[in-house]
Design a protein around this motif. Structure first.
Motif, mmCIF file in Angstrom:
data_model
loop_
_atom_site.group_PDB
_atom_site.id
_atom_site.type_symbol
_atom_site.label_atom_id
_atom_site.label_comp_id
_atom_site.label_asym_id
_atom_site.label_seq_id
_atom_site.Cartn_x
_atom_site.Cartn_y
_atom_site.Cartn_z
ATOM 1 N N ARG A 33 0.832 -1.205 0.000
ATOM 2 C CA ARG A 33 0.000 0.000 0.000
ATOM 3 C C ARG A 33 0.868 1.257 0.000
ATOM 4 N N THR A 34 1.934 1.249 0.788
ATOM 5 C CA THR A 34 2.831 2.404 0.844
ATOM 6 C C THR A 34 3.470 2.656 -0.515
ATOM 7 N N GLN A 35 3.946 1.600 -1.159
ATOM 8 C CA GLN A 35 4.547 1.761 -2.492
ATOM 9 C C GLN A 35 3.539 2.365 -3.463
ATOM 10 N N GLU A 40 4.698 4.370 -6.692
ATOM 11 C CA GLU A 40 5.672 3.368 -7.117
ATOM 12 C C GLU A 40 5.096 1.970 -6.951
ATOM 13 N N ALA A 41 3.835 1.781 -7.358
ATOM 14 C CA ALA A 41 3.146 0.507 -7.158
ATOM 15 C C ALA A 41 3.919 -0.646 -7.786
ATOM 16 N N VAL A 42 3.878 -1.774 -7.099
ATOM 17 C CA VAL A 42 4.495 -3.001 -7.602
ATOM 18 C C VAL A 42 3.426 -4.087 -7.594
ATOM 19 N N ALA A 43 3.635 -5.111 -8.412
ATOM 20 C CA ALA A 43 2.637 -6.167 -8.560
ATOM 21 C C ALA A 43 2.593 -7.116 -7.365
ATOM 22 N N GLY A 44 3.688 -7.232 -6.631
ATOM 23 C CA GLY A 44 3.708 -8.156 -5.505
ATOM 24 C C GLY A 44 4.930 -7.987 -4.641
ATOM 25 N N LYS A 94 7.086 2.146 14.296
ATOM 26 C CA LYS A 94 6.960 2.048 12.846
ATOM 27 C C LYS A 94 6.094 0.862 12.463
ATOM 28 N N ARG A 95 5.700 0.846 11.206
ATOM 29 C CA ARG A 95 4.924 -0.236 10.595
ATOM 30 C C ARG A 95 3.536 -0.391 11.204
ATOM 31 N N LEU A 96 2.909 0.715 11.638
ATOM 32 C CA LEU A 96 1.539 0.635 12.139
ATOM 33 C C LEU A 96 0.611 0.285 10.984
ATOM 34 N N TRP A 97 -0.096 -0.816 11.143
ATOM 35 C CA TRP A 97 -1.028 -1.264 10.106
ATOM 36 C C TRP A 97 -2.147 -2.067 10.752
ATOM 37 N N VAL A 98 -3.376 -1.756 10.360
ATOM 38 C CA VAL A 98 -4.542 -2.531 10.769
ATOM 39 C C VAL A 98 -5.259 -2.970 9.508
ATOM 40 N N ASP A 99 -5.595 -4.246 9.448
ATOM 41 C CA ASP A 99 -6.346 -4.789 8.323
ATOM 42 C C ASP A 99 -7.575 -3.902 8.097
ATOM 43 N N PRO A 100 -7.807 -3.455 6.867
ATOM 44 C CA PRO A 100 -8.949 -2.563 6.595
ATOM 45 C C PRO A 100 -10.290 -3.088 7.108
ATOM 46 N N ALA A 101 -10.480 -4.389 7.143
ATOM 47 C CA ALA A 101 -11.742 -4.962 7.629
ATOM 48 C C ALA A 101 -11.929 -4.760 9.131
ATOM 49 N N PHE A 102 -10.851 -4.411 9.840
ATOM 50 C CA PHE A 102 -10.919 -4.256 11.292
ATOM 51 C C PHE A 102 -10.705 -2.818 11.746
ATOM 52 N N ARG A 103 -10.685 -1.887 10.819
ATOM 53 C CA ARG A 103 -10.484 -0.481 11.186
ATOM 54 C C ARG A 103 -11.737 0.107 11.814
#
Length: 166
Positions: A33-35, A40-44, A94-103
């Motif tokens: 998501r950050t990329q 600078e999106a990448v496929a995987g 750093k690296r704070l992330w919550v699965d969008p389904a649980f926000r």
């Protein structure tokens, strides 16, 4: 019903296969998501920069000296945050992330509060973080939790640096 606000401290994610797999998935989502947000999106995962791919492939090694916090829904990791080992009287969140389904359930705030508690336990004088300027929701959360903008220690454009005394 499962309490979706539970934060569990995982210090050695390599010891629990479920935590390791869940952490890797959260880190992959964060970095992909950050990329994309940086244009600078990448496929995987295989196309991410080496340092980010290393975190995803082996979080236990990448964060061996750090504290990894996970928010769990049952046994499933749905949020993460890293508190780096103390360095020069401070640490970094750093690296704070919550699965969008649980926000929207207070998990991010819970993870940051737990990070501040961990920092206080470690005896650090300041907790720092950097956040992309377009992540206005995250910035608002950090400000609500007492972080203030400070002089940047990172040369990357569009990055905001913040800090707080635990």
């Amino acid at each position: 019903m499962t309490d979706h606000r539970v934060c569990t401290v995982v210090r050695r994610p390599g010891r629990a296969a479920a935590a390791q797999a869940g952490t890797a998935g959260l880190l992959a989502a964060y970095h992909l998501r950050t990329q994309a947000e940086k244009g600078e999106a990448v496929a995987g995962v295989d196309e991410l920069p080496d340092r980010y791919r290393a975190e995803i492939l082996d979080p236990g090694t990448a964060f061996a000296d750090d504290v990894l916090l996970l928010a769990l829904s049952g046994d499933t990791a749905v949020g993460c945050l890293v508190v780096t080992a103390p360095d020069e009287g401070g640490c970094e969140v750093k690296r704070l992330w919550v699965d969008p389904a649980f926000r929207g359930r207070g998990l991010a705030a819970g993870l940051v509060r737990e990070a501040l508690a961990q920092a206080a336990e470690l005896g650090v004088g300041v907790v720092r973080l950097s956040v992309w300027k377009w992540r206005t929701d995250a910035i608002a959360l950090y400000e609500r939790l007492g972080f203030t903008v400070t002089e940047s220690w990172d040369e990357r454009d569009r990055l905001l640096c913040m800090e707080r005394v635990p």
